[in-house]
Scaffold this active site. Structure first.
Site, mmCIF file in Angstrom:
data_model
loop_
_atom_site.group_PDB
_atom_site.id
_atom_site.type_symbol
_atom_site.label_atom_id
_atom_site.label_comp_id
_atom_site.label_asym_id
_atom_site.label_seq_id
_atom_site.Cartn_x
_atom_site.Cartn_y
_atom_site.Cartn_z
ATOM 1 N N GLU A 471 1.094 59.018 -49.599
ATOM 2 C CA GLU A 471 1.358 57.603 -49.848
ATOM 3 C C GLU A 471 0.351 57.015 -50.841
ATOM 4 O O GLU A 471 0.691 56.099 -51.607
ATOM 5 C CB GLU A 471 1.312 56.824 -48.525
ATOM 6 C CG GLU A 471 2.312 57.293 -47.482
ATOM 7 C CD GLU A 471 3.737 57.331 -48.005
ATOM 8 O OE1 GLU A 471 4.095 56.505 -48.869
ATOM 9 O OE2 GLU A 471 4.508 58.211 -47.569
ATOM 10 N N ASP A 546 11.961 61.907 -51.967
ATOM 11 C CA ASP A 546 11.524 61.558 -53.320
ATOM 12 C C ASP A 546 12.314 62.343 -54.365
ATOM 13 O O ASP A 546 12.746 61.787 -55.388
ATOM 14 C CB ASP A 546 10.026 61.851 -53.478
ATOM 15 C CG ASP A 546 9.176 61.021 -52.528
ATOM 16 O OD1 ASP A 546 9.669 59.967 -52.105
ATOM 17 O OD2 ASP A 546 8.052 61.445 -52.222
#
Length: 692
Positions: A471, A546
């Site tokens: 993150e 992603d």
């Protein structure tokens, strides 16, 4: 404005509501007690009792003696006769037996004394003169002379035989009449319309309760004004549209807008769902369409609202069945009723759908659905109005500004905004607050869009560290790249299906995206995988979401948006937001295999360049990546301001307060202590999502 009461007393099938007769009460739908049937049953049984009593009175209260008993009493001189107590022989026509009626004394008279008639009791006995031919001689020997009387009682016998059965059958019929009627209605009313007339007393929603779609309100309000004052529009020769199709994404308020029309219109309003037409029996849907319009003609002028019309109005010829399947017959009936040979003015159709691409072209032509009203996602001003409408039902703190929440919820639909207010109210109630504060609203906003925090999920220290760097890679690129949306929040607390989230929100409503913005977004998406590779020298499965996002974005840049220098401004393939299998399965690709190869190469090139761009930036700012990851491991959740402080100054000027957050997520060691069980997460480790 004077309001005319809505028509009541009619069931959906067009008949009167059977109130008070065993059916549902008017306006309530509750089954009422069958008082009428009970009273009728009591009356019939009373008549039956009176009938049997009269029959008994006609026959008298005489004792029934068998013929041998009668002969015994006759030989014993117990049978008596005088003027007041005669002996009668009743001869019935068409009968083989006769009735002998008289009196007898119960005790034997003393020897040598005359028989007295005092205390005599009446009797009757059945005799057959054909077999008892000596009866007359026996009576003469006993000094008894019967009065012979002929009677014709065929009619009375029939009445006495059939009246009890008739009364019983009538009682059963009247008592179960309502059940028989309802059973017949269920068996023979497949073709009756299920459209429900909306009562004005039940529907209290008006245009004041609809916010954020002002243009759509203006267009449908025109319908209400026409129905109230048709001459205003007919002076110049204009006519009102026969049908209005409301199109919009799920949750934008199409059905709410239709209910507001019902609340404002001074005409009957029928509502039905598209799925209510189609049944397993062929021809039922078409019959229901005809019956619905027949109800509308009886109540004209009126409004008919069909929700989710794509259930019945799909493109013909693209279904699995042939041209005569049930759904297509229903659509044909709808097309004819809306603009066929036998059409009448005064019926306006309002339909709603979020799949206009699958509707049949004949349904969308002028003369049927003349007007298409788009109900879009609300802008910032519309979101503020929607939030104010829903906040009237809850207690909001005085220092809370709905403008702040509206600017922080771009892309939210009306249903999502209503859910934000509701979730905030529930959260404030759990915390024991007297009013909803800004903190509850922001947490509810994040929960509605990204899911609820799952603090009970046990993670190992290694898993937690990997998520923190993943993150941090997304977050640092969001801040460093010039064409990205502002960073909102970063958290390594599992939320929804993800083990960690990086949230960014645009500062304003965006309806298009520039190429530089999309390229930077691709780099941000790659940031999580790049950070894992640089720090640990290995990669995990956490970047699956992603990779999917990056591939879809790059392919649309090449095939739809013409952002590839090599392939140019050419659209490749027909791109729809939703798949329509009946249509898409027969489509052939409109470009060659060589072009498909070039498209794949361009998509891979964009993804590779974004990955390399992310690698260079994160490598050059490795110390800042470490600082963000360590702060996430310590505080678990950081907002955009704190991330920017770490990047610019290496420390946070306003770090999260210790103890301000709920208990931290458990590690594997904590889980071992509590249950002795290690939970293995099966979710992607990162989620980067924009509320587009």
């Amino acid at each position: 404005m004077e309001n005319r009461p809505t028509k009541e007393g009619k069931s959906p099938g067009g008949g009167r509501s059977p109130n008070g007769n065993g059916g549902p009460s008017a306006g309530t739908g509750e089954p009422s007690f069958n008082w009428r049937g009970l009273a009728l049953m009591a009356s019939l049984f009373t008549v039956l009792a009176i009938f049997f009593y009269a029959q008994k009175s006609m026959l008298g209260s005489a004792e029934e003696l068998k013929y041998p008993e009668f002969l015994e009493k006759l030989n014993a001189h117990q049978i008596v006769q005088d003027s007041k107590k005669p002996l009668e022989l009743i001869i019935e026509d068409a009968s083989a037996t006769q009735l002998l009626r008289g009196y007898y004394v119960p005790t034997l008279p003393a020897a040598g004394t005359a028989t007295s008639t005092e205390g005599a009791k009446p009797f009757r006995t059945t005799v057959s003169l054909d077999f008892n031919k000596d009866l007359e001689a026996r009576l003469a020997q006993a000094n008894l002379t019967p009065n012979v009387r002929k009677e014709s009682n065929i009619i009375s016998s029939l009445i006495f035989s059939f009246v009890p059965i008739t009364v019983f059958l009538l009682a059963v019929y009247f008592f179960f009449r309502q059940q028989i009627k309802m059973a017949g209605k269920g068996a023979l009313s497949f073709g009756k319309s299920k459209a429900r007339m909306m009562s004005r007393e039940k529907n209290k929603i008006t245009f004041k309760d609809v916010a954020g779609v002002e243009e759509a309100k203006d267009e449908v309000q025109e319908l209400v004004e026409f129905l109230k004052d048709p001459k205003k529009f007919q002076k110049l020769g204009g006519r009102i549209p026969k049908g209005v199709l409301m199109i919009g994404s799920p949750g934008t308020g199409k059905t709410l807008l239709a209910r507001a029309i019902a609340g404002e219109a001074d005409v009957p309003f029928f509502s039905i769902s598209g799925s209510d037409f189609v049944e397993m029996f062929v021809g039922v849907g078409a019959s229901r369409v005809r019956d619905m319009f027949e109800q509308g003609r009886k109540s004209a002028p009126c409004l008919i609202f069909i929700d989710e019309i794509d259930a019945v109005g799909r493109h013909r010829g693209h279904g699995v069945g042939g041209g005569h399947d049930e759904r297509e017959q229903t659509l044909n009936a709808l097309l004819v009723e809306m603009d066929g040979f036998d059409t009448q003015e005064g019926i306006i159709i309002i339909a709603a759908t979020n799949r206009p691409d699958v509707l049949d072209p004949a349904l969308l032509r002028p003369g049927r659905f003349d007007r298409q009203v788009t109900v879009p996602l609300p802008d910032v001003k519309g979101r503020e109005q929607i939030l104010k409408v829903h906040s009237k039902r809850v207690k909001i703190a005085e220092d809370v500004s709905m403008d702040t929440i509206a600017r922080g919820t771009p892309g939210y639909s009306g249903a999502e905004l209503a859910n934000v207010i509701n979730e905030a109210a529930l959260l404030a109630a759990r915390r024991g607050l007297k009013a909803i504060t800004l903190a509850e609203l922001e947490e509810a906003r994040d929960k509605v869009r990204w899911g609820r925090e799952r603090r009970s999920l046990a993670l190992s220290e290694k898993e937690k560290e990997n998520t923190a760097y993943h993150e941090a890679g997304h977050a640092i690129l969001t801040v460093l790249l010039p064409h990205t949306d502002p960073l909102h929040k970063v958290s390594i607390i599992p939320r929804g299906p993800a083990l960690g989230v990086t949230m960014y929100l645009p500062t304003e409503d965006k309806y298009s995206a520039r190429k530089n913005e999309l390229l930077d977004r691709l780099a941000v998406i790659m940031g999580g995988r790049v950070a894992e590779e640089l720090v640990f020298g290995d990669v995990t499965t956490g970047a699956s979401n992603d990779i999917r996002q990056a591939t879809n974005t790059a392919r649309r840049m090449v095939c739809e948006w013409g952002m590839s220098d090599k392939l140019g401004m050419v659209g490749y393939g027909e791109h729809e937001d939703y798949v329509f299998l009946g249509r898409d399965i027969s489509r052939s690709r409109d470009y060659s295999e060589a072009t498909a190869l070039e498209i794949d190469r361009e998509v891979k090139r964009l993804c590779d360049e974004a990955y390399e761009k992310a690698r260079q930036l994160i490598s050059a700012n490795r110390d800042k990546l470490e600082a963000i990851a360590k702060a996430l491991l310590e505080f678990e959740t950081l907002d955009g301001t704190q991330i920017r402080d770490l990047i610019d100054h290496g420390q946070m000027s306003n770090p999260p307060k210790s103890g301000a957050n709920p208990p931290t997520i458990r590690t594997v060691k904590d889980a071992d202590k509590e249950k002795g069980v290690v939970l293995t997460p099966d979710y992607p480790a990162g989620l980067t999502e924009a509320p587009a």
